[in-house]
Design an enzyme around this catalytic site. Structure first.
Site, short mmCIF file in Angstrom:
data_model
loop_
_atom_site.label_atom_id
_atom_site.label_comp_id
_atom_site.label_asym_id
_atom_site.label_seq_id
_atom_site.Cartn_x
_atom_site.Cartn_y
_atom_site.Cartn_z
N HIS A 1 0.84 -1.19 0.00
CA HIS A 1 0.00 0.00 0.00
C HIS A 1 0.88 1.24 0.00
CE1 HIS A 1 -3.70 2.25 1.92
NE2 HIS A 1 -3.23 2.83 0.83
N GLU B 1 0.60 8.04 -3.33
CA GLU B 1 1.39 7.64 -2.17
C GLU B 1 2.60 8.56 -1.99
OE1 GLU B 1 0.76 5.28 0.23
OE2 GLU B 1 -1.19 5.36 -0.74
N HIS C 1 2.51 11.06 1.15
CA HIS C 1 3.38 10.58 2.23
C HIS C 1 4.86 10.88 1.99
CE1 HIS C 1 -0.07 8.54 3.94
NE2 HIS C 1 -0.30 7.95 2.78
#
Length: 306
Positions: free
Chosen positions: A118, A176, A180
């Site tokens: 993920h 992502e 992040h």
């Protein structure tokens, strides 16, 4: 263009899981390649030298570029507030979560044993988190950048193991990184000095995240203690948690979808040094948000084919 690092060498070395020091020279040629690795039955696994050693929390890696050179005795993230502002100390997001999915359907090119990646999330030390921080530029052309830096082999592996349940893989990767990756201060362009070229930090983020993912074989960690997907069984949540924490050495947070179906595993780490060249250190402490949402007994269902 920055010098090419062989991803096959990086992941081969990572799967041996025995070194305690950063890479200083060549990669041992005798270690099996993770790109040749497939899941085996429990009896085969016990005889496979690739699985003889559990992860000890250290993942050596030569960065792609001129990333900061950090002392080997530097502080571990979330342990020293005086290191603020250093390119060798991840802060404020010093608690990194390597998150994996157990999707209900097998993905194209995948198989029934694949847990998928993920993301790698830099949570704050207290367990809360920031997002879209702007410490690095945002990028939406992840595959283009990886190709530019000759990382086709990494892209091929990501297309199997870092896959979107909805939409495209490219969209997931950009999401992502932008949500992040831009919160990891050691990836800031200023940490690369005069050798910085746009996109170097993207390559370092994806190489590092994927390398850690390949060390944490969730399917095998459960299989080796007799926990395998089954449409009829339920398993004690404590047994699953113990198996994964024993295998990784780190705290593991488990997430379930409706009706107690195991769906995610989050491995919790600190980092000693920069993300680019530091060591992952297992986090075993308690913190806000360290509890999952699963019941005391869960279902671990076989994958269905799309």
């Amino acid at each position: 263009m920055a010098p090419t690092i062989s991803l096959r060498s990086i992941f081969t070395y990572a799967n041996n899981l025995v070194s305690q020091v950063p890479l200083l020279g060549g990669i041992p040629n005798s270690v099996p390649s993770v790109f040749e690795h497939e899941h085996t039955s429990s009896s085969q696994s016990s005889a496979n030298p690739l699985y003889d050693t559990t992860f000890n929390g250290v993942s050596p890696y030569d960065p792609l570029s001129g990333a900061p050179s950090c002392p080997i005795d530097g502080p571990t993230s979330c342990s020293d507030s005086s290191a603020t502002g250093s390119c060798c100390f991840i802060q404020p997001g010093g608690r990194l979560l390597l998150t994996q999915f157990w999707d209900e359907k097998a993905h194209v090119r995948g198989n029934e044993q694949d847990w998928t990646l993920h993301g790698l999330w830099p949570d704050l030390c207290d367990g809360s988190y920031d997002q879209f921080c702007g410490m690095t530029p945002q990028y939406n052309n992840i595959s283009g950048l990886l190709k530019h830096y000759d990382q086709e082999e990494l892209m091929d592996a990501m297309d199997r193991y870092w896959v979107a349940n909805y939409g495209t893989n490219e969209h997931l990767w950009a999401h992502e990184y932008n949500k992040h990756g831009t919160c990891i201060n050691t990836l800031a362009p200023s940490c690369y000095g005069e050798d910085y070229k746009p996109g170097m930090e993207v390559v370092d983020y994806f190489v590092r995240a994927f390398g850690l993912f390949r060390m944490l074989d969730t399917y095998y960690a459960l299989q080796r203690v007799g926990i395998e997907p089954d449409a009829h069984k339920t398993y004690a949540l404590a047994d699953i948690q113990d198996a994964l924490e024993d295998f990784s050495g780190s705290r593991v947070i488990l997430k379930c979808s409706g009706h107690g179906i195991l769906h995610e595993a989050w491995y919790v780490w600190f980092v000693k040094g920069s993300l680019q060249s530091g060591e992952f250190v297992p986090a075993r402490d308690t913190f806000k948000g360290d509890q999952g949402n699963c019941p005391s007994h869960v279902r671990y269902l076989p994958k269905r084919h799309k």
